[in-house]
Design a protein around this motif. Structure first.
Motif, PDB file in Angstrom:
ATOM      1  N   PHE A 248       0.848  -1.188   0.000  1.00 54.71           N
ATOM      2  CA  PHE A 248       0.000   0.000   0.000  1.00 54.71           C
ATOM      3  C   PHE A 248       0.888   1.243   0.000  1.00 54.71           C
ATOM      4  N   PRO A 249       0.348   2.389  -0.424  1.00 54.93           N
ATOM      5  CA  PRO A 249       1.141   3.619  -0.415  1.00 54.93           C
ATOM      6  C   PRO A 249       1.419   4.106   1.005  1.00 54.93           C
ATOM      7  N   VAL A 250       2.566   4.717   1.172  1.00 58.83           N
ATOM      8  CA  VAL A 250       2.986   5.240   2.476  1.00 58.83           C
ATOM      9  C   VAL A 250       3.368   6.705   2.335  1.00 58.83           C
ATOM     10  N   LEU A 251       2.918   7.511   3.281  1.00 56.71           N
ATOM     11  CA  LEU A 251       3.321   8.911   3.386  1.00 56.71           C
ATOM     12  C   LEU A 251       4.087   9.092   4.683  1.00 56.71           C
ATOM     13  N   LEU A 252       5.270   9.689   4.599  1.00 57.95           N
ATOM     14  CA  LEU A 252       6.026  10.038   5.805  1.00 57.95           C
ATOM     15  C   LEU A 252       6.075  11.551   5.928  1.00 57.95           C
ATOM     16  N   VAL A 253       5.638  12.051   7.081  1.00 57.59           N
ATOM     17  CA  VAL A 253       5.683  13.472   7.390  1.00 57.59           C
ATOM     18  C   VAL A 253       6.704  13.667   8.507  1.00 57.59           C
ATOM     19  N   ALA A 254       7.698  14.501   8.264  1.00 59.89           N
ATOM     20  CA  ALA A 254       8.786  14.680   9.233  1.00 59.89           C
ATOM     21  C   ALA A 254       9.063  16.160   9.450  1.00 59.89           C
ATOM     22  N   GLY A 255       9.412  16.497  10.687  1.00 60.55           N
ATOM     23  CA  GLY A 255       9.758  17.866  11.027  1.00 60.55           C
ATOM     24  C   GLY A 255      11.259  18.020  11.207  1.00 60.55           C
ATOM     25  N   LYS A 256      11.785  19.073  10.640  1.00 60.42           N
ATOM     26  CA  LYS A 256      13.228  19.325  10.722  1.00 60.42           C
ATOM     27  C   LYS A 256      13.700  19.477  12.170  1.00 60.42           C
ATOM     28  N   HIS A 257      12.805  19.961  13.051  1.00 62.97           N
ATOM     29  CA  HIS A 257      13.183  20.227  14.439  1.00 62.97           C
ATOM     30  C   HIS A 257      12.601  19.195  15.401  1.00 62.97           C
ATOM     31  N   ASP A 258      12.311  18.000  14.900  1.00 62.26           N
ATOM     32  CA  ASP A 258      11.722  16.949  15.734  1.00 62.26           C
ATOM     33  C   ASP A 258      12.774  16.407  16.693  1.00 62.26           C
ATOM     34  N   VAL A 259      12.522  16.562  18.002  1.00 60.00           N
ATOM     35  CA  VAL A 259      13.472  16.082  19.007  1.00 60.00           C
ATOM     36  C   VAL A 259      13.208  14.634  19.393  1.00 60.00           C
ATOM     37  N   ALA A 260      12.090  14.071  18.939  1.00 58.34           N
ATOM     38  CA  ALA A 260      11.722  12.703  19.309  1.00 58.34           C
ATOM     39  C   ALA A 260      12.027  11.699  18.211  1.00 58.34           C
ATOM     40  N   VAL A 261      11.858  12.101  16.953  1.00 57.85           N
ATOM     41  CA  VAL A 261      12.122  11.224  15.806  1.00 57.85           C
ATOM     42  C   VAL A 261      13.163  11.916  14.935  1.00 57.85           C
ATOM     43  N   PRO A 262      14.391  11.433  14.919  1.00 57.80           N
ATOM     44  CA  PRO A 262      15.450  12.096  14.149  1.00 57.80           C
ATOM     45  C   PRO A 262      15.061  12.287  12.682  1.00 57.80           C
ATOM     46  N   PHE A 263      15.233  13.505  12.196  1.00 62.98           N
ATOM     47  CA  PHE A 263      14.840  13.851  10.829  1.00 62.98           C
ATOM     48  C   PHE A 263      15.537  12.964   9.804  1.00 62.98           C
ATOM     49  N   ASP A 264      16.820  12.711  10.005  1.00 62.56           N
ATOM     50  CA  ASP A 264      17.577  11.901   9.039  1.00 62.56           C
ATOM     51  C   ASP A 264      17.034  10.476   8.958  1.00 62.56           C
ATOM     52  N   ASP A 265      16.533   9.945  10.079  1.00 61.93           N
ATOM     53  CA  ASP A 265      15.923   8.618  10.061  1.00 61.93           C
ATOM     54  C   ASP A 265      14.688   8.608   9.170  1.00 61.93           C
ATOM     55  N   SER A 266      13.894   9.675   9.242  1.00 56.51           N
ATOM     56  CA  SER A 266      12.690   9.764   8.417  1.00 56.51           C
ATOM     57  C   SER A 266      13.042   9.848   6.938  1.00 56.51           C
ATOM     58  N   VAL A 267      14.078  10.597   6.628  1.00 54.56           N
ATOM     59  CA  VAL A 267      14.505  10.719   5.226  1.00 54.56           C
ATOM     60  C   VAL A 267      14.887   9.348   4.681  1.00 54.56           C
ATOM     61  N   ARG A 268      15.638   8.584   5.458  1.00 53.24           N
ATOM     62  CA  ARG A 268      16.046   7.251   4.994  1.00 53.24           C
ATOM     63  C   ARG A 268      14.850   6.311   4.847  1.00 53.24           C
ATOM     64  N   GLN A 269      13.912   6.383   5.764  1.00 50.60           N
ATOM     65  CA  GLN A 269      12.761   5.478   5.700  1.00 50.60           C
ATOM     66  C   GLN A 269      11.822   5.812   4.548  1.00 50.60           C
ATOM     67  N   ALA A 270      11.833   7.046   4.108  1.00 50.53           N
ATOM     68  CA  ALA A 270      10.968   7.439   2.997  1.00 50.53           C
ATOM     69  C   ALA A 270      11.330   6.707   1.711  1.00 50.53           C
ATOM     70  N   ALA A 271      12.542   6.180   1.658  1.00 52.49           N
ATOM     71  CA  ALA A 271      12.984   5.459   0.461  1.00 52.49           C
ATOM     72  C   ALA A 271      12.607   3.976   0.493  1.00 52.49           C
ATOM     73  N   LEU A 272      12.059   3.498   1.603  1.00 52.87           N
ATOM     74  CA  LEU A 272      11.808   2.063   1.745  1.00 52.87           C
ATOM     75  C   LEU A 272      10.574   1.551   1.002  1.00 52.87           C
ATOM     76  N   PRO A 273       9.414   2.198   1.103  1.00 51.77           N
ATOM     77  CA  PRO A 273       8.224   1.635   0.455  1.00 51.77           C
ATOM     78  C   PRO A 273       8.310   1.728  -1.077  1.00 51.77           C
TER      79      PRO A 273
END
Length: 256
Positions: free
Chosen positions: A194-219
């Protein structure tokens, strides 16, 4: 008794830790009338005060699956999930993939906690046990916003603090330990049909932004919204952009 099955395309909004379904009220106000919108209170949160024997993400996913059945939701549904709600959504997608038409992860991650993060969760549990939920919430919410938004969005911050302060201490301990114990679910993203959308904040102190960028390439089918002006609360900090991205995913999923 389960409600009669509905055929309307259904979006299911899953809130984060120490939140409740109330956090979605403004965000969903302008969604098209053709969609059915469901927003449960996760176990131990909001008005959902039944005893919770198991706060694991897997148990919460089973709760959501039963909630959808009870509500007569037509499968598959689009899951829109913030933070801990995203962990629950990933567990649901792993266990019941045929029930998921699409997944929007807002400030969430498929990665497990690091050792440091697990230790911090235990420290937070200890703080709540010593000083109480109210004192914890006094300092918990503000850093979740990007620095520029902490005073600008004072009303939203106060709403989250109020919801959190009404959350039982047992929920804090159970949910924190449930999050700490969750496994790596990056395979759920990589294998998603199924399609996946990842929404990430540059200043997120709980979920590292770089982790979100890498995961966006997975689906195989993915979209990403990277927000320069947001922290951990994109649906409150940049709601218009986040809403547009979720509605675009809904249109792609349901062919609207």
């Amino acid at each position: 008794m389960a409600a009669p099955l509905t055929t309307a395309p259904t979006l299911v909004f899953l809130h984060g830790f120490a939140e409740s379904r109330e956090v979605w009220t403004d965000f969903t106000r302008s969604f098209p009338a053709g969609y059915r919108l469901l927003a449960p209170n996760l176990p131990g949160h909001g008005t959902n005060r039944a005893p919770v024997p198991d706060f694991s993400m897997e148990a919460q996913a089973r709760y959501v699956a039963q909630y959808l059945t009870d509500k007569g939701a037509a499968d598959p549904v689009l899951l829109v999930a913030h933070s801990m709600g995203g962990y629950v959504a990933l567990a649901l997608a792993e266990r019941y993939p045929s029930r998921v038409a699409g997944l929007a992860l807002i400030n969430s991650t498929a990665l497990p906690d690091t050792d440091e993060k697990r230790q911090n969760r235990e420290k937070n549990i200890g703080f709540v046990e010593r000083h109480g939920v109210e004192k914890f919430m006094d300092s918990f919410v503000r850093p979740l916003f990007a620095p520029a938004n902490r005073d600008r969005l004072a009303e939203a911050r106060e709403l989250l603090e109020e919801i959190g302060k009404a959350t039982p201490a047992a929920t804090f301990a159970g949910a924190l330990r449930g999050m700490a114990a969750r496994p790596d679910r990056t395979a759920v993203l990589a294998q998603a049909a199924f399609p996946v959308l990842l929404v990430a904040g540059k200043h997120d102190v709980a979920v590292p932004f770089d982790d979100s960028v890498r995961q966006a390439a997975l689906p195989a089918t993915a979209a990403a919204l990277f927000l320069e002006g947001s922290g951990h609360l994109a649906y409150l900090e940049q709601p218009e952009e986040t809403r547009r991205a979720v509605l675009a995913l809904a249109a792609a999923v349901f062919g609207e």
